[in-house]
Design an enzyme around this catalytic site. Structure first.
Site, mmCIF file in Angstrom:
data_model
loop_
_atom_site.group_PDB
_atom_site.id
_atom_site.type_symbol
_atom_site.label_atom_id
_atom_site.label_comp_id
_atom_site.label_asym_id
_atom_site.label_seq_id
_atom_site.Cartn_x
_atom_site.Cartn_y
_atom_site.Cartn_z
ATOM 1 C CG HIS A 293 -2.105 1.107 1.303
ATOM 2 N ND1 HIS A 293 -2.003 1.393 1.767
ATOM 3 C CD2 HIS A 293 -3.330 0.770 1.638
ATOM 4 C CE1 HIS A 293 -3.232 2.747 1.054
ATOM 5 N NE2 HIS A 293 -3.496 1.824 1.245
ATOM 6 C CG HIS A 336 1.062 5.545 9.874
ATOM 7 N ND1 HIS A 336 0.743 6.405 9.162
ATOM 8 C CD2 HIS A 336 2.170 5.916 10.104
ATOM 9 C CE1 HIS A 336 0.949 7.761 8.830
ATOM 10 N NE2 HIS A 336 2.563 7.088 9.004
ATOM 11 C CD GLU A 342 -2.082 10.230 10.043
ATOM 12 O OE1 GLU A 342 -3.047 9.116 9.736
ATOM 13 O OE2 GLU A 342 -1.207 9.229 10.091
ATOM 14 C CE1 TYR A 351 -9.509 5.785 5.264
ATOM 15 C CE2 TYR A 351 -9.954 4.852 7.757
ATOM 16 C CZ TYR A 351 -8.552 5.532 6.427
ATOM 17 O OH TYR A 351 -7.062 5.248 6.404
ATOM 18 C CG HIS A 366 -5.862 8.497 14.185
ATOM 19 N ND1 HIS A 366 -6.103 8.604 13.577
ATOM 20 C CD2 HIS A 366 -6.628 8.479 15.224
ATOM 21 C CE1 HIS A 366 -7.259 7.411 13.016
ATOM 22 N NE2 HIS A 366 -7.345 7.820 14.940
ATOM 23 C CG HIS A 372 -2.459 5.891 13.327
ATOM 24 N ND1 HIS A 372 -2.320 6.790 13.179
ATOM 25 C CD2 HIS A 372 -2.895 6.369 11.913
ATOM 26 C CE1 HIS A 372 -1.467 7.746 12.644
ATOM 27 N NE2 HIS A 372 -1.269 7.070 11.315
HETATM 28 FE FE FE2 Z 1 -1.643 7.542 9.500
#
Ligand code: FE2
Length: 441
Positions: A293, A336, A342, A351, A366, A372
């Site tokens: 990704h 992450h 964010e 989502y 976040h 997260h």
């Molecule tokens: Fe992120």
């Protein structure tokens, strides 16, 4: 009132183009910006969105030809009405390192217009030095009438989530529906009319350098948001002699004055600073066709650079419908921790990293270095999935991402909309099973 009657259908394409438009033939001077006598006795007024001496490729200004100069107004007074608009830094609460998530902002019960319906959830930086941003939501159920608003603090990126907005601006009219965005320059006055009922959405107020399209690097000369899909309005004006309240946000506070006439009296304009509309469904989504990704920066629509190359004051990033074809890949957004902070929200659909709780009209935050990623249900589903090509459809999430930690306002920390169980979505992950010979015990 507004002339011509359906100006929202006529637009000027091209982000940052040098547009020229006149609502009355011959109103726009030719060959100079400020002739001794402007046609029809109009007043020439320069609108500077960057410093005079900004490099040519970053120099944004327009010339407005209007029935009266903007300078003709009475003193601004502090706005007395209670408002939930704020600008950082917020001294009300210590910034929280916790993952935060809010339920959708309810629509108002009482009549509320766009300006009164703005509530600041979070922000960062410092409005006085032009760093960071304010993040607001709005919920409104009536049009602004004889009232106009502008922010002297930053440009406004408006992201409708429910209901269409008709933005009557000094430079023309744009109708913006959910899945479209609007970008209103700092200082440009506008009125928000409701087209099809109550409205709700998001506003990112950018105190920093102007939003622009990101560089494309090896992608090449096309892709992501293409500049020709950004639409500026054609000139349209009101010749209305009726008092109009002007509300401005200046250094985080609201001020007000009243004009004896409509402020939307610009008959013609030219230049490269203007309000824009963009349809997110036109985003040319680029992603892997092999494995892994890519970083979500591949979905950047607009960026406000900081002084550090590649480290944005603010990015506007979307998660649009797209094909997922990656092989041997965990396809949802990976786990992450990020030096960037964010703030995320959802326009519609679901989502792909959250099975529930992240609803259209809600939001999540976040912050810098908070862990997260997918919740347990989304993780387990992705690990078990057969990796056939899959189209993610009927969804549009987005993110305001910033190099500066984002602080929530006291309102956002105290509201019942704040979910007190958000951390729970990351509980229950199975421990990895290592071979029995591993480790000391
Ligand atoms: Fe992120």
């Amino acid at each position: 009132m507004v002339q011509p009657p359906s100006p929202s259908e006529r637009v000027l394409p091209g982000f940052g183009n040098l547009h020229s438009t006149e609502a009355v033939a011959g109103a726009l001077p030719i060959g100079r910006n400020s002739p001794q006598r402007v046609a029809h006795g109009l007043y020439a007024e320069q609108f500077s969105a960057t410093a005079f001496t900004a490099p040519r490729n970053e120099n944004y200004r327009s010339w407005l030809y209007r029935m009266r100069p903007t300078a003709a107004h009475a003193r601004f007074q502090p706005h007395q009405q209670e408002s939930l608009l704020r600008s950082g830094p917020f001294a009300e609460r210590a910034p929280s390192p916790n993952r935060l998530r809010w339920n959708p902002l309810p629509l108002p019960g009482e009549p509320v217009d766009f300006v009164d319906g703005l509530v600041t959830y979070a922000g960062n930086g410092d409005v006085a030095t032009g760093v960071g941003c304010g993040i607001h939501l709005y919920a409104a159920n009536r049009s602004m009438v004889d009232r106009a608003f502008f922010s002297a603090d930053g440009e406004l990126l408006i992201v409708p989530q429910a209901g269409s907005l008709r933005l009557v601006t000094e430079m023309g009219v744009l109708t913006v529906a959910p899945l479209q965005i609007a970008l209103v320059p700092r200082g440009i006055r506008f009125r928000v009319e409701l087209v099809d009922g109550p409205v709700r959405g998001y506003v990112c107020e950018n105190y920093g350098s102007l939003f622009r399209l990101p560089d494309l690097g090896p992608i090449g000369s096309n892709g992501l948001a293409n500049p020709r899909d950004f639409e500026a309005p054609v000139a349209a004006f009101e010749d209305v002699e009726r008092p109009c309240e002007i509300v401005q946000k200046f250094q985080g506070r609201l001020w007000t004055t009243t004009l004896p006439h409509s402020p939307f009296d610009v008959v013609a304009w030219h230049g490269n600073v203007a309000p824009y509309r963009y349809d997110l469904s036109r985003f040319n989504t680029i992603n892997t066709v092999s494995y892994d990704h890519p970083d979500p920066s591949i979905f950047t629509v607009l960026t406000s650079p900081s002084d550090t190359p590649g480290t944005a004051n603010l990015d506007f990033v979307i998660f649009p419908p797209r094909w997922m074809v990656a092989e041997d890949t965990f396809r949802p957004p990976w786990f992450h921790r990020n030096v960037m902070s964010e703030f995320m929200a959802l326009i519609h659909g679901e989502y792909d990293a959250k099975a529930g709780g992240f609803a259209p009209g809600g939001a999540s935050l976040h912050n810098c270095m908070s862990g997260h990623g997918p919740d347990v249900a989304s993780h387990d589903k992705a690990v078990a999935a057969t990796l056939a090509p899959v189209r993610i459809d009927g969804t549009m999430a987005f993110m305001f991402e910033s190099r500066y930690p984002i602080a929530a306002t006291a309102w956002a920390m105290d509201t019942d909309l704040l979910q007190d169980d958000y951390d729970d979505c990351w509980t229950g992950f199975r421990k990895a099973q290592l071979p029995a010979t591993h480790g000391d015990s």
